[in-house]
Scaffold this motif. Sequence first.
Motif, PDB file in Angstrom:
ATOM      1  N   LEU A   1      35.612  33.859  34.399  1.00 26.26           N
ATOM      2  CA  LEU A   1      34.757  35.008  34.129  1.00 26.26           C
ATOM      3  C   LEU A   1      34.444  35.099  32.641  1.00 26.26           C
ATOM      4  CD1 LEU A   1      33.403  37.586  35.252  1.00 26.26           C
ATOM      5  CD2 LEU A   1      35.581  38.764  34.844  1.00 26.26           C
TER       6      LEU A   1
ATOM      7  N   PHE B   1      31.179  40.802  32.360  1.00 23.22           N
ATOM      8  CA  PHE B   1      30.681  41.546  33.493  1.00 23.22           C
ATOM      9  C   PHE B   1      30.173  42.898  33.041  1.00 23.22           C
ATOM     10  CE2 PHE B   1      34.419  44.288  34.379  1.00 23.22           C
ATOM     11  CZ  PHE B   1      35.394  43.630  33.654  1.00 23.22           C
TER      12      PHE B   1
ATOM     13  N   ARG C   1      27.585  42.888  42.826  1.00 23.11           N
ATOM     14  CA  ARG C   1      28.375  43.602  43.835  1.00 23.11           C
ATOM     15  C   ARG C   1      28.031  45.074  43.783  1.00 23.11           C
ATOM     16  NH1 ARG C   1      34.577  43.513  42.628  1.00 23.11           N
ATOM     17  NH2 ARG C   1      33.847  44.877  40.958  1.00 23.11           N
TER      18      ARG C   1
ATOM     19  N   ASN D   1      41.543  39.999  44.369  1.00 23.65           N
ATOM     20  CA  ASN D   1      41.263  41.105  43.468  1.00 23.65           C
ATOM     21  C   ASN D   1      42.510  41.321  42.626  1.00 23.65           C
ATOM     22  OD1 ASN D   1      40.850  43.483  42.156  1.00 23.65           O
ATOM     23  ND2 ASN D   1      39.974  44.546  43.904  1.00 23.65           N
TER      24      ASN D   1
ATOM     25  N   ASN E   1      36.696  46.715  46.497  1.00 24.03           N
ATOM     26  CA  ASN E   1      37.120  45.720  47.476  1.00 24.03           C
ATOM     27  C   ASN E   1      35.924  45.308  48.323  1.00 24.03           C
ATOM     28  OD1 ASN E   1      39.702  45.692  46.558  1.00 24.03           O
ATOM     29  ND2 ASN E   1      40.479  47.132  48.066  1.00 24.03           N
TER      30      ASN E   1
ATOM     31  N   PHE F   1      27.989  40.005  37.138  1.00 25.26           N
ATOM     32  CA  PHE F   1      29.008  39.138  36.544  1.00 25.26           C
ATOM     33  C   PHE F   1      28.388  37.804  36.124  1.00 25.26           C
ATOM     34  CE2 PHE F   1      32.606  41.558  38.315  1.00 25.26           C
ATOM     35  CZ  PHE F   1      31.978  42.253  39.337  1.00 25.26           C
TER      36      PHE F   1
ATOM     37  N   THR G   1      37.806  42.861  39.017  1.00 19.54           N
ATOM     38  CA  THR G   1      37.183  41.538  39.075  1.00 19.54           C
ATOM     39  C   THR G   1      38.013  40.642  39.985  1.00 19.54           C
ATOM     40  OG1 THR G   1      38.421  40.716  37.180  1.00 19.54           O
ATOM     41  CG2 THR G   1      36.319  41.779  36.737  1.00 19.54           C
ATOM     42  N   LEU G   2      37.446  39.502  40.307  1.00 13.27           N
ATOM     43  CA  LEU G   2      38.119  38.556  41.185  1.00 13.27           C
ATOM     44  C   LEU G   2      38.641  37.369  40.393  1.00 13.27           C
ATOM     45  CD1 LEU G   2      35.600  38.368  44.169  1.00 13.27           C
ATOM     46  CD2 LEU G   2      37.748  39.633  44.075  1.00 13.27           C
TER      47      LEU G   2
ATOM     48  N   TYR H   1      29.925  33.921  35.446  1.00 11.16           N
ATOM     49  CA  TYR H   1      31.022  32.954  35.479  1.00 11.16           C
ATOM     50  C   TYR H   1      30.498  31.598  34.999  1.00 11.16           C
ATOM     51  CZ  TYR H   1      33.808  35.989  38.598  1.00 11.16           C
ATOM     52  OH  TYR H   1      34.540  37.019  39.135  1.00 11.16           O
TER      53      TYR H   1
ATOM     54  N   TYR I   1      43.090  42.602  47.921  1.00  9.03           N
ATOM     55  CA  TYR I   1      41.864  42.203  48.595  1.00  9.03           C
ATOM     56  C   TYR I   1      41.638  40.729  48.341  1.00  9.03           C
ATOM     57  CZ  TYR I   1      36.821  42.103  49.581  1.00  9.03           C
ATOM     58  OH  TYR I   1      35.577  41.807  50.067  1.00  9.03           O
TER      59      TYR I   1
ATOM     60  N   LEU J   1      31.633  39.541  46.002  1.00  7.23           N
ATOM     61  CA  LEU J   1      30.569  39.215  45.070  1.00  7.23           C
ATOM     62  C   LEU J   1      29.543  38.337  45.789  1.00  7.23           C
ATOM     63  CD1 LEU J   1      32.800  40.108  43.070  1.00  7.23           C
ATOM     64  CD2 LEU J   1      32.003  38.310  41.540  1.00  7.23           C
TER      65      LEU J   1
END
Lengths: 111, 114
Positions: free
Chosen positions: B45, B48, B94, A93, B100, B33, A98-99, B35, A32, B103
Amino acid sequence: GESVGLHLPTLSVQEGDNSIINCAYSNSASDYFIWYKQESGKGPQFIIDIRSNMDKRQGQRVTVLLNKTVKHLSLQIAATQPGDSAVYFCAENSGYSTLTFGKGTMLLVSP
Amino acid sequence: DVKVTQSSRYLVKRTGEKVFLECVQDMDHENMFWYRQDPGLGLRLIYFSYDVKMKEKGDIPEGYSVSREKKERFSLILESASTNQTSMYLCASRKSSSYNSPLHFGNGTRLTVT
């Protein structure tokens, strides 16, 4: 204060041109991907996303292309406007739900 | 539209102070989250949370802790602020129904530690 745009690659275009911003991602298992836009003094704003079962997705004036073979993502902006000037990030992803974000590209649009 | 609100846009604190950064979201999102964003390093990050009372370490948790007592609020705590924690801090949320999904970010808190 310091700008998020420092140290970033920069793409300069004329108003009305099409812009292409590129991103190489790291994890072949990522499924993703998202593009964000960040204007000065603001948080990242969602633009468009794409899942790994797709090669292309279109939004309003924006298109995202995904090439899984070479782990490459691109954002195309049609008829670029001065209001499009910002830093653009890709994100993947990468697991753990998490991203992981790219460093970003600064887009400068001249009138 | 999702709204993620960070209580302060700018903060100046002294070395050694305990610092609280607050974040509230209004869309009933499970995931939240924190950051930090630094020139040349991008977004990294810190911590979270999947849901209330839950927390997970991110990539750079050292020197930070978090609190999630209510679903809508996620606090970042600097136990003893240091100058290398001068940064832009971004909170995001999110909906957990799908990992998928994007955010949604607040507008950030720029923290300066002197």
